[in-house]
Design a protein around this motif. Structure first.
Motif, short mmCIF file in Angstrom:
data_model
loop_
_atom_site.label_atom_id
_atom_site.label_comp_id
_atom_site.label_asym_id
_atom_site.label_seq_id
_atom_site.Cartn_x
_atom_site.Cartn_y
_atom_site.Cartn_z
N UNK A 1 -50.09 92.36 -59.47
CA UNK A 1 -50.27 90.79 -60.19
C UNK A 1 -51.47 90.43 -60.41
N UNK A 2 -52.94 91.27 -60.77
CA UNK A 2 -53.87 90.73 -61.09
C UNK A 2 -53.41 90.55 -62.76
N UNK A 3 -52.81 91.47 -63.26
CA UNK A 3 -52.39 91.76 -64.62
C UNK A 3 -51.71 89.69 -65.29
N UNK A 4 -50.71 90.21 -64.21
CA UNK A 4 -49.89 88.87 -64.19
C UNK A 4 -50.76 87.57 -64.00
N UNK A 5 -51.24 87.17 -63.37
CA UNK A 5 -52.66 86.12 -63.44
C UNK A 5 -53.28 85.97 -64.51
N UNK A 6 -53.36 87.73 -65.17
CA UNK A 6 -54.95 87.52 -66.53
C UNK A 6 -53.52 86.96 -67.60
N UNK A 7 -52.22 87.33 -67.49
CA UNK A 7 -50.79 87.18 -68.58
C UNK A 7 -50.78 85.61 -68.33
N UNK A 8 -51.37 84.92 -67.37
CA UNK A 8 -51.24 83.34 -67.12
C UNK A 8 -52.93 82.92 -67.86
N UNK A 9 -53.64 83.23 -67.69
CA UNK A 9 -54.39 81.98 -68.24
C UNK A 9 -54.47 82.74 -69.50
N UNK A 10 -54.07 84.00 -70.13
CA UNK A 10 -54.00 84.05 -71.57
C UNK A 10 -52.96 83.07 -72.33
N UNK A 11 -51.57 83.66 -71.76
CA UNK A 11 -50.93 82.15 -72.11
C UNK A 11 -51.45 80.78 -72.15
N UNK A 12 -52.55 80.65 -71.06
CA UNK A 12 -53.10 79.24 -70.99
C UNK A 12 -53.77 78.35 -72.03
N UNK A 13 -55.22 79.59 -72.55
CA UNK A 13 -55.96 79.79 -73.89
C UNK A 13 -54.94 79.84 -74.62
N UNK A 14 -53.75 80.22 -75.23
CA UNK A 14 -53.04 79.86 -75.83
C UNK A 14 -52.62 79.32 -76.35
N UNK A 15 -52.50 78.52 -75.46
CA UNK A 15 -51.37 76.78 -75.87
C UNK A 15 -52.58 76.48 -76.16
N UNK A 16 -53.43 76.09 -74.89
CA UNK A 16 -54.62 74.91 -75.95
C UNK A 16 -55.18 75.04 -76.88
N UNK A 17 -55.23 75.96 -77.52
CA UNK A 17 -55.45 76.27 -78.13
C UNK A 17 -55.04 75.99 -80.04
N UNK A 18 -54.13 76.05 -79.64
CA UNK A 18 -52.16 75.49 -80.94
C UNK A 18 -52.32 74.59 -79.94
N UNK A 19 -52.31 73.45 -79.37
CA UNK A 19 -52.20 72.48 -79.25
C UNK A 19 -53.33 71.38 -80.09
N UNK A 20 -55.11 71.96 -79.29
CA UNK A 20 -55.90 71.41 -79.73
C UNK A 20 -55.88 70.96 -81.84
N UNK A 21 -55.70 73.19 -81.88
CA UNK A 21 -55.65 72.74 -83.75
C UNK A 21 -54.49 71.59 -84.08
N UNK A 22 -53.65 71.67 -82.94
CA UNK A 22 -52.10 70.15 -84.13
C UNK A 22 -52.90 69.14 -83.92
N UNK A 23 -53.72 68.77 -82.65
CA UNK A 23 -54.09 67.41 -82.21
C UNK A 23 -55.51 67.33 -83.16
#
Length: 125
Positions: A95-117
């Motif tokens: 479970x901890x690894x899954x929730x950590x993966x959620x954060x990794x995806x969130x940060x990656x999406x933020x970085x991609x969206x921020x770069x695009x904006x």
């Protein structure tokens, strides 16, 4: 795979200061238990924490600590096993690894969206 309800349950469980501290200390091995050191290191009992060790750390009764542990267990971020008269606790790494993966995806999406904006605002100026 964690659905939204399970993620919310995890964050609610960790949202209470005492539960967060209990989880943090279980996760980092902050509690010691009088367990048999001759057991192999892959043995759960040789690696886990016992409830009485947690209760000693806080100014709460054993029933209060048990209620906090139940919340963490219901959120599936700890695993509890009873052996004889002791209950041993360890982090639920799946479970901890899954929730950590959620954060990794969130940060990656933020970085991609921020770069695009930022790239799009530069070209419009």
């Amino acid at each position: 795979m964690l659905d939204m309800d399970k993620k919310i349950k995890i964050f609610k469980a960790l949202g209470h200061e005492t539960r967060f501290l209990i989880f943090k200390n279980v996760f980092t091995g902050g509690y010691a238990c009088s367990i048999d050191q001759t057991k192999p290191k892959d043995d759960l009992i040789a690696q886990a924490t016992c409830v009485s060790s947690i209760a000693e750390h806080f100014n709460y009764s054993l029933p209060t600590i048990s209620r906090h542990l139940k919340e963490l267990k219901d959120a599936d971020i700890i695993v509890m096993r009873k052996v004889a008269s002791k209950i041993y606790i360890e982090p639920n790494f799946e479970t901890i690894n899954e929730i950590a993966g959620c954060f990794e995806n969130l940060v990656s999406s933020f970085e991609v969206n921020r770069a695009y904006i930022f790239d799009n605002t530069k070209s419009e100026a």
